[in-house]
Design a protein around this motif. Sequence first.
Motif, mmCIF file in Angstrom:
data_model
loop_
_atom_site.group_PDB
_atom_site.id
_atom_site.type_symbol
_atom_site.label_atom_id
_atom_site.label_comp_id
_atom_site.label_asym_id
_atom_site.label_seq_id
_atom_site.Cartn_x
_atom_site.Cartn_y
_atom_site.Cartn_z
ATOM 1 N N GLY A 15 0.810 -1.212 0.000
ATOM 2 C CA GLY A 15 0.000 0.000 0.000
ATOM 3 C C GLY A 15 0.837 1.253 0.000
ATOM 4 O O GLY A 15 1.674 1.446 0.892
ATOM 5 N N GLY A 16 0.620 2.116 -0.984
ATOM 6 C CA GLY A 16 1.385 3.357 -1.111
ATOM 7 C C GLY A 16 0.621 4.577 -0.660
ATOM 8 O O GLY A 16 0.743 5.647 -1.266
ATOM 9 N N GLY A 17 -0.161 4.436 0.424
ATOM 10 C CA GLY A 17 -0.844 5.583 1.003
ATOM 11 C C GLY A 17 0.065 6.319 1.971
ATOM 12 O O GLY A 17 1.286 6.156 1.955
ATOM 13 N N PHE A 18 -0.527 7.105 2.853
ATOM 14 C CA PHE A 18 0.269 7.915 3.778
ATOM 15 C C PHE A 18 1.153 7.057 4.674
ATOM 16 O O PHE A 18 2.327 7.364 4.878
ATOM 17 N N GLY A 19 0.588 5.987 5.229
ATOM 18 C CA GLY A 19 1.366 5.130 6.106
ATOM 19 C C GLY A 19 2.471 4.403 5.378
ATOM 20 O O GLY A 19 3.630 4.386 5.817
ATOM 21 N N GLY A 20 2.138 3.792 4.241
ATOM 22 C CA GLY A 20 3.120 3.029 3.471
ATOM 23 C C GLY A 20 4.248 3.890 2.936
ATOM 24 O O GLY A 20 5.415 3.489 2.957
ATOM 25 N N VAL A 21 3.924 5.101 2.480
ATOM 26 C CA VAL A 21 4.935 6.012 1.947
ATOM 27 C C VAL A 21 5.864 6.505 3.055
ATOM 28 O O VAL A 21 7.087 6.517 2.899
ATOM 29 N N LEU A 66 5.618 6.455 -7.096
ATOM 30 C CA LEU A 66 6.178 5.707 -5.969
ATOM 31 C C LEU A 66 7.640 5.331 -6.197
ATOM 32 O O LEU A 66 8.400 5.174 -5.240
ATOM 33 N N ARG A 67 8.040 5.198 -7.437
ATOM 34 C CA ARG A 67 9.450 4.897 -7.710
ATOM 35 C C ARG A 67 10.364 6.084 -7.398
ATOM 36 O O ARG A 67 11.572 5.923 -7.314
ATOM 37 N N GLY A 68 9.778 7.261 -7.222
ATOM 38 C CA GLY A 68 10.583 8.442 -6.939
ATOM 39 C C GLY A 68 10.630 8.800 -5.461
ATOM 40 O O GLY A 68 11.055 9.905 -5.104
ATOM 41 N N LEU A 69 10.216 7.889 -4.598
ATOM 42 C CA LEU A 69 10.163 8.193 -3.174
ATOM 43 C C LEU A 69 11.537 8.424 -2.562
ATOM 44 O O LEU A 69 11.696 9.240 -1.662
#
Length: 429
Positions: A15-21, A66-69
């Motif tokens: 999951g790439g939401g607030f928590g996952g990010v 998400l690849r640019g995190l």
Amino acid sequence: MNIPHSDFPRVIVVGGGFGGVTLSRKLTKQNFQVVLIDHHNYHNFQPLMYQVATSGLEPDSIAFPLRGLVNDGTNFIFRLAEVESVEPVMKTLKTSIGEVTFDYLVIATGTKTNFFGNKVLEETSLQMKSVPQALNIRSYMLQNLEKATLTNDAEEQKKLMRIVLSGAGPTGVELAGAFAEFKKGVLANDYPDLNPEHMEIHLLDGTSRVLASMSEKASQKAEKYLKELGVNIHLNVMVKSYNEETVLTNTDLKIKALTFIWSAGVIGNPIEGIREQSVDQKSQRFLVDRMNRVEGYENIFAIGDIALMKTPEFPQGHPQVAQPAIQQGKLLVKNFKRILHDQPLKTFSYFDKGSMATIGRNKAVADVKSFTLGGFLAWIIWLAVHLYFLVGVRNRLIVFLNWVYNYFNFDRAARLIIRPYQKKEISDK
């Protein structure tokens, strides 16, 4: 699934939401291999999605790849996939692109729209839980306005231009306010041959007040602001059915409208494979301890909206908003470091920074501890908070410039039908 070998323990984040990010960004700086899996390749800033739906912003201004995190991707891997199930004993995650083993699993899958078992509403209503769905709302509204210009029948025009929203929580209130601002600032200029009064916005809710999760004072202010914008509010009214043309309720109220948006609730979006005793059956959220471990498992965690952590202060779990997810992600990074050093884990304590909602131009409400703010000051705070938490400098700049432009020009620059929306046919089943 092709994942490079690493000497570090592998943490899979779903999951790439607030928590996952938040977790992924910070954990890659530690001695862990972080594998982030999501069915989208971008993080979606949900608090501003209503502005995409109402032509205020383009979707790329509230989304971040998400690849640019992380700048250094040595310990960070992203995979675009649908997660199917988990096998806790084998420490294996099954996905649409194959299986992958883990040392630790963090579930941050958030929520999905809750229709409370009403299949008709699920098939016929518009929703706003994703960027594509927000674009569907935008396109459908603009398409109906174009169709309204083709008829001289006043009743047909009203049906095409009328918008009904079910659910007066933050999403419904912010959408209703934004549609009312669109009617006030854009409609007359773009569609001079249409009567603006035919564009009615109706907000329905089954409770006795709007923004029921906020203070009574904030609810009263929000209702006042919505009425000043011309929104028709119907409280203690629940939608029972919708047949693509008429909204039917549990009262005598019937509303003919081609645009019906469901924003009346959410439910957890769990992964299969976790034992039934670890899932709250009503909310479909994972029961977790104070360290965010899913009950019954030592190496499986859940954070954010999908996690139900019952405490004396929050017996029903924490609010399903961004801050608990962000704070849980930050603490879990610290606890993973403690795991590496065989140290006891720290317990989570939520710092409530307040809640807020915007209703329209210069109008917002905010609950901060025992204080309730409203009007212009709350609106400025709302703008600042949302700019701060946007992911990426580019996104902050684009959103800020859009807001400045819209404020001084009373305009919505993103009123484009890029991808026409076609409603699905209602199932006979």
